[in-house]
Design an enzyme around this catalytic site. Structure first.
Site, PDB file in Angstrom:
ATOM      1  N   SER A  96       0.815  -1.219   0.000  1.00  0.00           N
ATOM      2  CA  SER A  96       0.000   0.000   0.000  1.00  0.00           C
ATOM      3  C   SER A  96       0.848   1.267   0.000  1.00  0.00           C
ATOM      4  O   SER A  96       2.012   1.262   0.397  1.00  0.00           O
ATOM      5  CB  SER A  96      -0.911   0.022   1.233  1.00  0.00           C
TER       6      SER A  96
HETATM    7  N1  SAH Z   1      -0.516  -5.132   3.995  1.00  0.00           N
HETATM    8  C1  SAH Z   1       0.196  -5.448   2.777  1.00  0.00           C
HETATM    9  C2  SAH Z   1      -0.595  -5.024   1.565  1.00  0.00           C
HETATM   10  C3  SAH Z   1      -1.011  -6.222   0.820  1.00  0.00           C
HETATM   11  S1  SAH Z   1      -2.159  -6.046  -0.473  1.00  0.00           S
HETATM   12  C4  SAH Z   1       1.607  -4.901   2.781  1.00  0.00           C
HETATM   13  O1  SAH Z   1       1.964  -4.178   3.715  1.00  0.00           O
HETATM   14  O2  SAH Z   1       2.373  -5.211   1.862  1.00  0.00           O
HETATM   15  C5  SAH Z   1      -3.468  -7.042   0.168  1.00  0.00           C
HETATM   16  C6  SAH Z   1      -3.171  -8.494   0.417  1.00  0.00           C
HETATM   17  O3  SAH Z   1      -4.367  -9.101   0.882  1.00  0.00           O
HETATM   18  C7  SAH Z   1      -2.747  -9.280  -0.818  1.00  0.00           C
HETATM   19  O4  SAH Z   1      -1.498  -9.848  -0.595  1.00  0.00           O
HETATM   20  C8  SAH Z   1      -3.846 -10.321  -0.973  1.00  0.00           C
HETATM   21  O5  SAH Z   1      -3.375 -11.558  -1.439  1.00  0.00           O
HETATM   22  C9  SAH Z   1      -4.369 -10.437   0.450  1.00  0.00           C
HETATM   23  N2  SAH Z   1      -5.720 -10.978   0.595  1.00  0.00           N
HETATM   24  C10 SAH Z   1      -6.785 -10.793  -0.214  1.00  0.00           C
HETATM   25  N3  SAH Z   1      -7.857 -11.462   0.248  1.00  0.00           N
HETATM   26  C11 SAH Z   1      -7.451 -12.091   1.401  1.00  0.00           C
HETATM   27  C12 SAH Z   1      -8.111 -12.957   2.344  1.00  0.00           C
HETATM   28  N4  SAH Z   1      -9.387 -13.330   2.185  1.00  0.00           N
HETATM   29  N5  SAH Z   1      -7.400 -13.403   3.397  1.00  0.00           N
HETATM   30  C13 SAH Z   1      -6.099 -13.063   3.554  1.00  0.00           C
HETATM   31  N6  SAH Z   1      -5.418 -12.261   2.697  1.00  0.00           N
HETATM   32  C14 SAH Z   1      -6.097 -11.780   1.629  1.00  0.00           C
END
Ligand code: SAH
Length: 247
Positions: A96
């Site tokens: 993000s």
């Molecule tokens: N917080 C992260 C941002 C990741 S983007 C960082 O600091 O890098 C969002 C993430 O949520 C993705 O990696 C995606 O695979 C995950 N995601 C999406 N749906 C999900 C679910 N149902 N359970 C767990 N993770 C999920």
């Protein structure tokens, strides 16, 4: 052959050693990181009317000045690690925008005693920021290779109070509940009921909600169990996926 001065040789040796271990001078990233936090502060002030938060809390600013974001982005993106924007981390996912990380973290209002759940570990960067502000962090990721890589990065950098798991975060993490804060970093069409259930009275859930146009929501569970919901700002997150959709 003319003898080289010892001091010169020592310098060459130090340079070779740094090169071979991948070590860099004290912290060549410290200045860009400070610049990133300065930009976040400025953006926070600009968005104050929408977010109803005048300034970035000092605790959150200090944490973001410490976490090496460049360690959480792919090698090829390192040059842009401290730009105030999201970056691709593979598997169609993104780390993000730093401003959004700061805002969401701030909205959680964590105390050093807090236990936090993150849904969407991604690169592990947000989990690292949380780990400096809370006592325990639990983070769940649905894309296995991403979750495993993040776990390795967090362990290598010494973020020992973060526990990770691979799975669908829709059901939260019942064994570790209740949580003082829950942060969801993928946008869901609705708020997963289990996340509300796993919130401690007085706890806060920060989550982007919406399918096409999304809004960041802050939901507080009051001492009597009732909820107070606030819409903070429009956002653009990757979609929340479910285990069954992935088969
Ligand atoms: N917080 C992260 C941002 C990741 S983007 C960082 O600091 O890098 C969002 C993430 O949520 C993705 O990696 C995606 O695979 C995950 N995601 C999406 N749906 C999900 C679910 N149902 N359970 C767990 N993770 C999920």
């Amino acid at each position: 052959m003319r003898r080289l001065p010892a001091a010169f040789l020592a310098l060459v040796a130090a340079a070779l050693l740094m090169g071979s271990t991948g070590m860099t001078s004290a912290d060549e990233w410290a200045a860009p990181r400070r610049q990133m936090v300065a930009e976040i502060r400025a953006m926070m002030a600009e968005a104050a009317v929408e977010t109803r938060r005048e300034t970035l809390s000092e605790r959150v600013a200090a944490a973001m000045e410490r976490v090496p974001r460049h360690e959480f982005v792919p090698m090829a993106r390192r040059h842009a690690a401290y730009d105030n924007r999201p970056l691709p981390i593979g598997h169609g996912q993104t780390i993000s925008q730093p401003f959004i990380v700061a805002l969401m973290t701030d909205l959680l209002e964590l105390t050093p005693e807090a236990r936090v759940l993150e849904v969407g570990t991604g690169s592990g960067y947000q989990a690292a920021v949380l780990s400096l502000l809370a006592k325990e962090v639990y983070s769940i990721e649905i894309v296995r290779p991403l979750g495993e890589e993040a776990a390795r990065t967090l362990a290598r950098l010494g973020y020992a109070n973060v526990t990770t798991r691979i799975g669908d975060g829709y059901g939260g993490w019942p064994e570790a509940a209740p949580f003082d804060g829950i942060i969801v970093t993928a946008a869901a069409g609705h708020v997963p009921p289990a996340l509300i259930a796993q919130l401690r009275p007085g706890g806060r859930l920060v989550i982007p909600v919406g399918d096409f146009s999304q809004e960041l929501m802050a939901i507080e569970k009051k001492a009597d169990g009732t909820l107070r919901e606030r819409r903070i700002v429009p956002v653009a997150f990757v979609p929340f996926t479910r285990e069954d959709e992935r088969k």
